[in-house]
Each structure stands twice: as C-alpha cells, then as structure tokens.
Design an enzyme around this catalytic site. Structure first.
Site, PDB file in Angstrom:
ATOM      1  N   GLU A  51       0.826  -1.211   0.000  1.00  0.00           N
ATOM      2  CA  GLU A  51       0.000   0.000   0.000  1.00  0.00           C
ATOM      3  C   GLU A  51       0.861   1.263   0.000  1.00  0.00           C
ATOM      4  O   GLU A  51       0.597   2.209  -0.743  1.00  0.00           O
ATOM      5  CB  GLU A  51      -0.917   0.017   1.233  1.00  0.00           C
ATOM      6  CG  GLU A  51      -1.804  -1.212   1.373  1.00  0.00           C
ATOM      7  CD  GLU A  51      -1.176  -2.291   2.246  1.00  0.00           C
ATOM      8  OE1 GLU A  51      -0.010  -2.643   2.011  1.00  0.00           O
ATOM      9  OE2 GLU A  51      -1.854  -2.772   3.175  1.00  0.00           O
ATOM     10  N   CYS A  83       0.216   0.710   7.753  1.00  0.00           N
ATOM     11  CA  CYS A  83      -0.269   1.101   6.425  1.00  0.00           C
ATOM     12  C   CYS A  83      -1.563   1.901   6.526  1.00  0.00           C
ATOM     13  O   CYS A  83      -1.850   2.744   5.664  1.00  0.00           O
ATOM     14  CB  CYS A  83      -0.491  -0.133   5.569  1.00  0.00           C
ATOM     15  SG  CYS A  83       1.034  -0.967   5.111  1.00  0.00           S
ATOM     16  N   ALA A 153       9.920 -37.519  -7.392  1.00  0.00           N
ATOM     17  CA  ALA A 153       9.858 -38.003  -8.769  1.00  0.00           C
ATOM     18  C   ALA A 153       9.605 -39.499  -8.716  1.00  0.00           C
ATOM     19  O   ALA A 153      10.283 -40.230  -7.981  1.00  0.00           O
ATOM     20  CB  ALA A 153      11.162 -37.708  -9.496  1.00  0.00           C
ATOM     21  N   SER A 167      18.187 -43.408  -8.251  1.00  0.00           N
ATOM     22  CA  SER A 167      17.049 -42.544  -8.577  1.00  0.00           C
ATOM     23  C   SER A 167      17.388 -41.467  -9.604  1.00  0.00           C
ATOM     24  O   SER A 167      16.506 -40.721 -10.022  1.00  0.00           O
ATOM     25  CB  SER A 167      16.530 -41.872  -7.300  1.00  0.00           C
ATOM     26  OG  SER A 167      17.542 -41.085  -6.709  1.00  0.00           O
ATOM     27  N   THR A 195      18.758 -40.180   2.612  1.00  0.00           N
ATOM     28  CA  THR A 195      18.966 -39.530   1.317  1.00  0.00           C
ATOM     29  C   THR A 195      20.369 -38.958   1.222  1.00  0.00           C
ATOM     30  O   THR A 195      21.014 -39.017   0.171  1.00  0.00           O
ATOM     31  CB  THR A 195      17.909 -38.423   1.101  1.00  0.00           C
ATOM     32  OG1 THR A 195      16.620 -39.028   1.029  1.00  0.00           O
ATOM     33  CG2 THR A 195      18.165 -37.645  -0.178  1.00  0.00           C
ATOM     34  N   ASP A 199      22.426 -40.538  -1.752  1.00  0.00           N
ATOM     35  CA  ASP A 199      22.534 -39.666  -2.921  1.00  0.00           C
ATOM     36  C   ASP A 199      23.574 -38.556  -2.791  1.00  0.00           C
ATOM     37  O   ASP A 199      23.947 -37.947  -3.793  1.00  0.00           O
ATOM     38  CB  ASP A 199      21.177 -39.026  -3.224  1.00  0.00           C
ATOM     39  CG  ASP A 199      20.111 -40.053  -3.550  1.00  0.00           C
ATOM     40  OD1 ASP A 199      20.474 -41.180  -3.924  1.00  0.00           O
ATOM     41  OD2 ASP A 199      18.915 -39.727  -3.419  1.00  0.00           O
ATOM     42  N   LEU A 203      21.351 -30.000  -2.316  1.00  0.00           N
ATOM     43  CA  LEU A 203      20.100 -29.353  -1.892  1.00  0.00           C
ATOM     44  C   LEU A 203      20.126 -27.834  -2.037  1.00  0.00           C
ATOM     45  O   LEU A 203      19.444 -27.122  -1.309  1.00  0.00           O
ATOM     46  CB  LEU A 203      19.750 -29.726  -0.442  1.00  0.00           C
ATOM     47  CG  LEU A 203      19.464 -31.204  -0.173  1.00  0.00           C
ATOM     48  CD1 LEU A 203      19.065 -31.397   1.289  1.00  0.00           C
ATOM     49  CD2 LEU A 203      18.380 -31.749  -1.092  1.00  0.00           C
ATOM     50  N   GLU A 292      11.922 -33.289   0.380  1.00  0.00           N
ATOM     51  CA  GLU A 292      12.388 -33.948  -0.843  1.00  0.00           C
ATOM     52  C   GLU A 292      12.767 -35.419  -0.684  1.00  0.00           C
ATOM     53  O   GLU A 292      13.180 -36.047  -1.657  1.00  0.00           O
ATOM     54  CB  GLU A 292      13.569 -33.170  -1.421  1.00  0.00           C
ATOM     55  CG  GLU A 292      13.198 -31.798  -1.940  1.00  0.00           C
ATOM     56  CD  GLU A 292      14.146 -31.291  -2.998  1.00  0.00           C
ATOM     57  OE1 GLU A 292      14.798 -32.107  -3.681  1.00  0.00           O
ATOM     58  OE2 GLU A 292      14.257 -30.069  -3.138  1.00  0.00           O
ATOM     59  N   GLY A 294      13.846 -39.152   1.894  1.00  0.00           N
ATOM     60  CA  GLY A 294      13.337 -40.190   1.003  1.00  0.00           C
ATOM     61  C   GLY A 294      12.110 -40.878   1.593  1.00  0.00           C
ATOM     62  O   GLY A 294      11.337 -40.281   2.346  1.00  0.00           O
TER      63      GLY A 294
END
Length: 367
Positions: A51, A83, A153, A167, A195, A199, A203, A292, A294
């Site tokens: 505003e 405001c 995924a 993966s 994870t 992996d 991130l 994300e 696992g």
C-alpha cells in the site's frame, strides 16, 4: 468493485514469492477514474508494504481514489509504520480488500480503523485466490509451523528408485528445473539422513538467473550419521541445519566444525519428532518447506500429519522393485486412504518432446 484490478494486485504480489518471509505477499493498485494510477507490492521483509509503495508512486494523486489490496492493511508498528496511517493521510476514499489478515495483531482491526476514518471498506473480492497465494503465511500465523510440500519423482508404478536404489534420473530435465524453482521459492528444503547417505545431495538452488534465493537446508538425522565430508556441507547454498535426537557431542562437534548447525529435538519412536521439528522451524521464521525425501521421512511426515501439499512428478516408466514413495509396509485400507483435494495435472515436456513427457500431480492433503 472490479475484479480486474484485484487480479493485477494479485499478480504484483506473486512477484515476491519466496522473498517476503516472515511477512505475506501483498500487492496493491490505486485506481482513479477506472484507471490504475499507481501500483506496488511488498518486495521483502523490512521494505515498504504494498500500500505504501503504491501511495509513494502516486505522488500525491491518491486523494479520493480507490485502493485495491490483496490483504487487509496492517495497523500496528513492526519494521515499518502502519499502512492504515498512510492510507488515511493519502486521502484515499475507498479500500477493496481481498482477504482479512489472520495475524491477531491486525485481524479485522485494520479495516475497522479505516472505516472510523470515514473510508469505505469492501472485503472479499477474489478472497479464495488471495488465500491460496498466502497459504504458507496463513498456516504460519495460525499454527506457528511451516507449510510443507512433499515433492518427489516417481515411475508410473510409484517407485522413487530402481531395484539398486538408483534414482538419478527418473524425472526429465524440465521437471528437475521446475524442482529447483520450487526450492527457490521455499524458505527451507528438507531430507532424511538416508537420502544424504545414498545420494549425497547438495540441496541448493542451481538456476541460471538473477535473484536466486538459497533456502535453509535441513537434514533429519536422529543418530547423527551425516558424514562430515557430505557435499551438502561443502557446497554453495543456504545454512545447513541438522535436527537430531542424539546426545553424541563428539559427532555434533565434528559436524559443527564443517559449518552445520545442530539442534536437538525430542525423540518419538526412536526418531526425531517431526511435529516438534516443525515448531522449531517456525520459531526460525520458516514459512514454507519443501520435503524432498526419502521414503522413510515421507512415510513419517504423512503419518504425523505435517504435510500440507504434494507435488509428484511422474515419468512414463515402470520400475517394479521395492523403492516405493513411502516406506510404510503396512499400507492403508481404502476406507482410511489419504485423499487429495484441489488436484491438478500438468504436462512437463522436455524440449517439447512428448516422448519424454512427465506429469506433475499436485494436491492438498484433506484434513
């Protein structure tokens, strides 16, 4: 009331997605003679609210105008003045508000102050759209915990990895780019320690554009198994926070020496209590979180009710094997199945090739 002016205000608010925490996204337009004479949006916490930004751009022409704003104007002193004071001072005669602010410091009081000043106040235009825009803020203000989106995924048969645990990559390149966009607009991204061990992810956000925001990176690691050499600790990105139920001070110091922040969270069933962790993240002004992986943490998060939304990228492949989205072997009966509301399906093509088309399925967990 003209919806097109509120649509524009919503578009302006959207520009700052992921940048305003712990504040909401807000857009505003000032209309005079059925024409927009000024517009503004809240860009980040500490900057002018929408505003005020619009009023400043109007340069004195806001007198006797109508202000369209996506959220009730604030009436309290925070990092910036109220405001409502600026609106009254500018001589605006009508204010159209999409939704009431759920913040108890404002809720209803901002509109009441404007009415007492002789300003006409109308509420509810495109309220549904405004609430969806600020769904993370709404949850944060009312529950003090972040809005959690589970992102994964999968193959068509619901597997997140092949029989050997690989993966990379089930989804196509366009889907992975979209996943980075999701990280870019969330305050935090979170994975379980499995994870990290399997992996070794970074991130972080890897987008080739200006204004990228790196989210807080959270590892749920009940017994501090995260290796000090993990890539997440040695790559560019946001702060790394490891949530644990372990009392192993030696391991904690090793990880802290690599730059991690360790927080101890109470234990539940020999694991980090995710509900308690969400409260801890809320205290750190995390409004939105992307979960994300696992399978183990997906299962726990769904079971504990901390997930609000799912975003599942399906690839046109069938893998078989045992790497399912969740690790809960017992499953659910049809009568107790989790149900999604407001489900949407989006085709995600790679370079326009239908052959490598993915489908993004999004929906909200029904409470």
């Amino acid at each position: 009331m003209k919806p097109e002016f509120m649509v524009r205000a919503l578009q302006l608010a959207e520009k700052a997605r992921g940048r305003t925490s712990p504040n909401p996204m807000v857009g505003a337009v000032i209309v005079k003679g059925n024409k927009i004479i000024a517009e503004g949006h809240h860009e980040k916490a500490g900057s002018d609210h929408a505003e005020v930004a619009a009023i400043k751009k109007a340069k004195g022409a806001a007198k006797d105008s109508c202000l369209y704003v996506t959220l009730e104007p604030c009436c309290h002193h925070g990092r910036t003045p109220p405001c409502t004071d600026a609106i009254i001072k500018a001589g605006i005669k009508k204010v159209v508000v999409a939704m009431q602010d759920p913040n108890p410091l404002v809720s209803g009081q901002g509109m009441t102050l404007l009415k007492r000043a002789g300003i006409t106040v109308l509420r509810g235009l495109l309220e549904k759209e405004a609430k969806k825009l600020n769904e993370a803020y709404y949850k944060f203000v009312t529950q003090k915990t972040p809005f959690v989106t589970l992102k994964a995924a999968l193959s068509l048969d619901g597997k997140i990895a092949d029989s050997e645990g690989v993966s990379k990559w089930i989804s196509n390149e366009t889907s992975r780019l979209r996943a980075h966009e999701m990280r870019n607009v969330n305050d935090a991204v979170m994975v379980g320690v499995n994870t990290v061990l399997k992996d070794d992810p970074r991130l972080n956000v890897r987008l080739d554009k200006k204004g990228v925001k790196q989210p807080l990176r959270v590892i749920v690691d009940s017994s501090l198994q995260t290796p000090p050499g993990a890539r997440i600790l040695h790559s560019h990105g946001g702060e790394v926070l490891i949530a644990t139920a372990s009392g192993d001070e030696k391991k904690a110091r090793e990880l802290e020496d690599e730059g991690a922040t360790i927080i101890n969270v109470r234990e539940k069933n020999k694991k980090v209590d995710l509900a308690e962790l969400m409260r801890e993240l809320g205290k750190r002004n995390v409004l939105s979180l992307l979960l994300e992986g696992g399978a183990a943490i997906f299962s726990e998060a769904l079971k504990e009710g901390v997930v609000d939304k799912v975003a599942l990228f399906y690839a046109p492949i069938i893998l078989g094997g045992a790497s399912r989205l969740t690790g809960d072997a017992s499953g659910r009966s049809l009568a107790k199945a989790m149900t999604l509301d407001c489900v949407s399906f989006t085709a995600v093509r790679e370079g326009g090739k239908a052959r490598s088309e993915n489908f993004l399925v999004e929906g909200y967990i029904r409470r």
